[in-house]
Design an enzyme around this catalytic site. Structure first.
Site, PDB file in Angstrom:
ATOM      1  N   GLY A  27      -8.141 -31.463 -11.419  1.00 11.17           N
ATOM      2  CA  GLY A  27      -9.585 -31.476 -11.265  1.00 11.17           C
ATOM      3  C   GLY A  27     -10.005 -31.008  -9.882  1.00 11.17           C
ATOM      4  O   GLY A  27      -9.168 -30.716  -9.017  1.00 11.17           O
ATOM      5  N   ASP A  28     -11.314 -30.894  -9.678  1.00 11.08           N
ATOM      6  CA  ASP A  28     -11.891 -30.501  -8.381  1.00 11.08           C
ATOM      7  C   ASP A  28     -11.490 -29.092  -7.978  1.00 11.08           C
ATOM      8  O   ASP A  28     -11.421 -28.772  -6.786  1.00 11.08           O
ATOM      9  CB  ASP A  28     -11.476 -31.495  -7.274  1.00 11.08           C
ATOM     10  CG  ASP A  28     -11.742 -32.936  -7.656  1.00 11.08           C
ATOM     11  OD1 ASP A  28     -12.884 -33.228  -8.038  1.00 11.08           O
ATOM     12  OD2 ASP A  28     -10.807 -33.751  -7.581  1.00 11.08           O
ATOM     13  N   GLU A  29     -11.266 -28.223  -8.959  1.00 14.40           N
ATOM     14  CA  GLU A  29     -10.827 -26.850  -8.644  1.00 14.40           C
ATOM     15  C   GLU A  29     -11.979 -25.910  -8.306  1.00 14.40           C
ATOM     16  O   GLU A  29     -11.738 -24.782  -7.870  1.00 14.40           O
ATOM     17  CB  GLU A  29     -10.044 -26.250  -9.832  1.00 14.40           C
ATOM     18  CG  GLU A  29      -8.801 -26.996 -10.237  1.00 14.40           C
ATOM     19  CD  GLU A  29      -9.063 -28.010 -11.351  1.00 14.40           C
ATOM     20  OE1 GLU A  29      -8.097 -28.516 -11.932  1.00 14.40           O
ATOM     21  OE2 GLU A  29     -10.262 -28.272 -11.649  1.00 14.40           O
ATOM     22  N   LYS A  62     -14.800 -25.564 -10.631  1.00 11.35           N
ATOM     23  CA  LYS A  62     -15.234 -25.003 -11.925  1.00 11.35           C
ATOM     24  C   LYS A  62     -16.734 -24.749 -11.974  1.00 11.35           C
ATOM     25  O   LYS A  62     -17.183 -23.743 -12.522  1.00 11.35           O
ATOM     26  CB  LYS A  62     -14.829 -25.969 -13.053  1.00 11.35           C
ATOM     27  CG  LYS A  62     -13.330 -26.164 -13.185  1.00 11.35           C
ATOM     28  CD  LYS A  62     -12.996 -27.159 -14.293  1.00 11.35           C
ATOM     29  CE  LYS A  62     -13.346 -28.582 -13.929  1.00 11.35           C
ATOM     30  NZ  LYS A  62     -12.575 -29.124 -12.785  1.00 11.35           N
ATOM     31  N   GLY A  67     -17.754 -34.263 -11.274  1.00  9.45           N
ATOM     32  CA  GLY A  67     -18.816 -33.784 -10.410  1.00  9.45           C
ATOM     33  C   GLY A  67     -18.633 -32.312 -10.129  1.00  9.45           C
ATOM     34  O   GLY A  67     -17.702 -31.916  -9.435  1.00  9.45           O
ATOM     35  N   HIS A  68     -19.475 -31.475 -10.724  1.00  8.76           N
ATOM     36  CA  HIS A  68     -19.388 -30.038 -10.500  1.00  8.76           C
ATOM     37  C   HIS A  68     -20.380 -29.647  -9.408  1.00  8.76           C
ATOM     38  O   HIS A  68     -21.585 -29.837  -9.545  1.00  8.76           O
ATOM     39  CB  HIS A  68     -19.669 -29.271 -11.795  1.00  8.76           C
ATOM     40  CG  HIS A  68     -18.558 -29.398 -12.785  1.00  8.76           C
ATOM     41  ND1 HIS A  68     -18.574 -28.796 -14.023  1.00  8.76           N
ATOM     42  CD2 HIS A  68     -17.377 -30.053 -12.717  1.00  8.76           C
ATOM     43  CE1 HIS A  68     -17.457 -29.077 -14.665  1.00  8.76           C
ATOM     44  NE2 HIS A  68     -16.720 -29.836 -13.887  1.00  8.76           N
ATOM     45  N   THR A  69     -19.860 -29.097  -8.309  1.00  7.85           N
ATOM     46  CA  THR A  69     -20.676 -28.756  -7.152  1.00  7.85           C
ATOM     47  C   THR A  69     -20.988 -27.265  -7.152  1.00  7.85           C
ATOM     48  O   THR A  69     -20.096 -26.434  -7.278  1.00  7.85           O
ATOM     49  CB  THR A  69     -19.954 -29.136  -5.852  1.00  7.85           C
ATOM     50  OG1 THR A  69     -19.643 -30.532  -5.875  1.00  7.85           O
ATOM     51  CG2 THR A  69     -20.817 -28.844  -4.646  1.00  7.85           C
ATOM     52  N   THR A  75     -12.650 -44.273 -11.820  1.00  6.88           N
ATOM     53  CA  THR A  75     -13.913 -44.186 -11.073  1.00  6.88           C
ATOM     54  C   THR A  75     -14.846 -45.337 -11.424  1.00  6.88           C
ATOM     55  O   THR A  75     -15.942 -45.433 -10.870  1.00  6.88           O
ATOM     56  CB  THR A  75     -14.628 -42.863 -11.369  1.00  6.88           C
ATOM     57  OG1 THR A  75     -14.818 -42.731 -12.780  1.00  6.88           O
ATOM     58  CG2 THR A  75     -13.825 -41.681 -10.848  1.00  6.88           C
ATOM     59  N   GLN A 127     -12.885 -32.340 -15.280  1.00  5.61           N
ATOM     60  CA  GLN A 127     -11.596 -32.804 -14.774  1.00  5.61           C
ATOM     61  C   GLN A 127     -10.600 -31.629 -14.741  1.00  5.61           C
ATOM     62  O   GLN A 127     -10.978 -30.510 -14.472  1.00  5.61           O
ATOM     63  CB  GLN A 127     -11.053 -33.986 -15.590  1.00  5.61           C
ATOM     64  CG  GLN A 127     -11.802 -35.283 -15.362  1.00  5.61           C
ATOM     65  CD  GLN A 127     -12.979 -35.466 -16.302  1.00  5.61           C
ATOM     66  OE1 GLN A 127     -12.964 -35.073 -17.447  1.00  5.61           O
ATOM     67  NE2 GLN A 127     -14.034 -36.069 -15.807  1.00  5.61           N
ATOM     68  N   THR A 179     -17.527 -39.483  -6.285  1.00  9.82           N
ATOM     69  CA  THR A 179     -17.157 -40.772  -5.703  1.00  9.82           C
ATOM     70  C   THR A 179     -17.118 -40.779  -4.186  1.00  9.82           C
ATOM     71  O   THR A 179     -17.198 -41.840  -3.575  1.00  9.82           O
ATOM     72  CB  THR A 179     -15.763 -41.196  -6.210  1.00  9.82           C
ATOM     73  OG1 THR A 179     -14.798 -40.227  -5.746  1.00  9.82           O
ATOM     74  CG2 THR A 179     -15.740 -41.250  -7.729  1.00  9.82           C
ATOM     75  N   LYS A 230     -10.661 -21.349  -2.884  1.00  9.43           N
ATOM     76  CA  LYS A 230     -10.360 -21.930  -1.579  1.00  9.43           C
ATOM     77  C   LYS A 230      -9.179 -21.331  -0.805  1.00  9.43           C
ATOM     78  O   LYS A 230      -8.544 -22.040  -0.005  1.00  9.43           O
ATOM     79  CB  LYS A 230     -10.175 -23.441  -1.709  1.00  9.43           C
ATOM     80  CG  LYS A 230     -11.479 -24.170  -2.028  1.00  9.43           C
ATOM     81  CD  LYS A 230     -11.364 -25.657  -1.738  1.00  9.43           C
ATOM     82  CE  LYS A 230     -12.738 -26.312  -1.736  1.00  9.43           C
ATOM     83  NZ  LYS A 230     -12.674 -27.727  -1.347  1.00  9.43           N
ATOM     84  N   VAL A 264     -14.088 -17.418  -2.041  1.00 11.80           N
ATOM     85  CA  VAL A 264     -13.771 -17.579  -0.620  1.00 11.80           C
ATOM     86  C   VAL A 264     -14.787 -18.469   0.098  1.00 11.80           C
ATOM     87  O   VAL A 264     -14.901 -18.434   1.315  1.00 11.80           O
ATOM     88  CB  VAL A 264     -13.674 -16.202   0.072  1.00 11.80           C
ATOM     89  CG1 VAL A 264     -12.495 -15.421  -0.470  1.00 11.80           C
ATOM     90  CG2 VAL A 264     -14.971 -15.416  -0.077  1.00 11.80           C
TER      91      VAL A 264
END
Length: 425
Positions: A12-14, A16, A40-42, A129, A223, A300, A330, A412
């Site tokens: 997760g946290d890739e 997306k 959480g999609h940022t 969570t 996720q 979180t 990243k 990037v």
């Protein structure tokens, strides 16, 4: 026409959400197919950061239909807060968002059960969570759950009370009394009233109508694949199927209707919560990654564990998902590292393997690394592939050669403009 799928290939946290936002102009429908508000999609554009928990990441694009599918579990309070935040930004949510009647509801007592369960596990806790996701899926498979469509029934209150009372008996048996239920129920029912003004749909029919109308659909996963309930690092996993197959059951789409599969991975690895992490770094290098990558959970705020890229795990999830296109996010975080490492094999009991084995939780896994020269250049201002430093280009080419899947997109930076498309058709 087919349904394309975009999902994470790690824990997760890739990134997306950003990639969904970037690809959305190519699609008319974005559909979320599993998970709950623990995701959480940022997204970031025009200097503003947006975090979505339940609503698909296409909500900011005009003319795009966003569907929350039947495979998702919904916390009404969280969803109301999310909708109101978007409305303050003048996003016409009611025109763009459609919620499946078959999606299950997270009740206040689901959150209490989650907390009680983690408390009982002690040092063996999963790292939940505590948002009630697991207990809600348990009620779903136990055929006890409440769904969005139930809120339209005249006896919804009675249905709610029946399930709530069952939960209270369970909490009593677990000797968990640290709560005031009335303080949780008031915002829950206020949110239920609020959500009744949103469009509820039979989403499986809506999606097939869109397919018949030749509208392009992108299924958005939450996720990561290594948290899949069946194929992840069990029991340190989420409660749903996070892989491509989950899009079929979470949206009502036949396997033959799946088209391209976009797999997202970081140039390194991160993980939140408990569970195995073969390439985790417990040194200054790992801390440097965390700080440079701002590796803290969007939902979180928890610090993420950091480590080098894990090729056996990545190869595993590519196979599980049938990935056709890779997206690397990243690599900018690694700028300035003298040496970049990639785990190519695991060594277990003196044997070297290049795949993820059944026993990963308790096994003594020693990662075998290949080293690459790092790149000095700041990548955040790069606008085209020709501006990549040679070291990064070589790193990407080596990954493609070893995984036999093209890296079609490189991100990037967090802004939607900081995205390089490589040879996509």
């Amino acid at each position: 026409m087919s349904v394309d799928v975009l999902l994470g290939l790690q824990w997760g946290d890739e990134g997306k959400g950003k990639i969904v936002d970037v690809l959305t102009p190519e699609y008319q429908v974005i559909a979320r197919f599993q998970g709950g508000p623990n995701a959480g999609h940022t997204l970031e554009f025009e200097g503003i950061k947006h975090v979505l928990h339940t609503i698909p990441s296409g909500i900011f694009r005009e003319g795009v239909m966003n569907i929350v599918g039947n495979g998702v579990v919904i916390d009404p309070v969280t969803l109301r807060r999310e909708v109101e935040a978007l409305q303050q930004l003048q996003v016409p949510v009611k025109d763009r968002l459609f919620i499946s009647r078959k999606a299950h509801l997270i009740l206040p007592t689901h959150r209490l059960l989650d907390a009680a369960s983690e408390a009982l596990k002690g040092k063996d806790k999963i790292g939940s969570t505590l948002r009630g996701i697991g207990p809600t899926y348990m009620d779903k498979t136990g055929r006890n759950g409440l769904r969005v469509g139930d809120t339209e029934a005249s006896d919804f209150q009675q249905r709610y009370e029946k399930l709530r009372n069952k939960h209270l008996e369970l909490l009593q048996g677990m000797q968990y009394t640290d709560y005031r239920l009335e303080e949780l129920e008031a915002p829950f029912f206020a949110a239920i009233t609020f959500l009744r003004d949103l469009p509820f749909v039979d989403s499986e029919h809506l999606i097939h109508d869109q397919l018949a109308a030749h509208r392009r659909i992108l299924a958005e996963g939450a996720q990561g694949s290594l948290l899949d309930i069946d194929f992840g690092s069990y029991p340190f996993v989420t409660s749903s199927n996070t892989i491509t197959a989950g899009a079929c059951t979470g949206l009502g789409v036949a396997p033959r209707n799946i088209g391209r599969v976009y797999g997202i991975f970081k140039a390194y690895c991160t993980r939140v919560g408990s569970g195995p992490f073969p390439t985790e770094l417990h040194d200054e290098t790992g801390e440097r990654m965390r700080k440079a990558g701002h590796e803290f959970g969007a939902t979180t705020g928890r610090p993420r564990r950091c480590g080098w890229l894990d090729l056996p795990a990545l190869r595993y999830t590519i196979r599980l998902n049938g990935v056709t296109d890779l997206t690397m996010t990243k690599p900018d975080v690694l700028s300035g590292f003298e040496t970049i490492k990639v785990c190519t094999h695991y060594e277990i009991d003196g044997k070297r393997i290049d795949y993820m084995p059944y026993e990963i939780v308790h096994a003594d896994i020693r990662p075998v690394y290949k080293e690459f020269p790092g790149w000095k250049k700041d990548l955040t201002g790069v606008t085209r592939e020709s501006e990549f430093p040679k070291e990064l280009s070589d790193y990407i080419a080596w990954i493609e050669e070893n995984l036999n899947v093209p890296v079609s997109i490189v991100s990037v930076g967090p802004d939607r403009k900081q995205t390089i498309l490589r040879g996509r058709k």
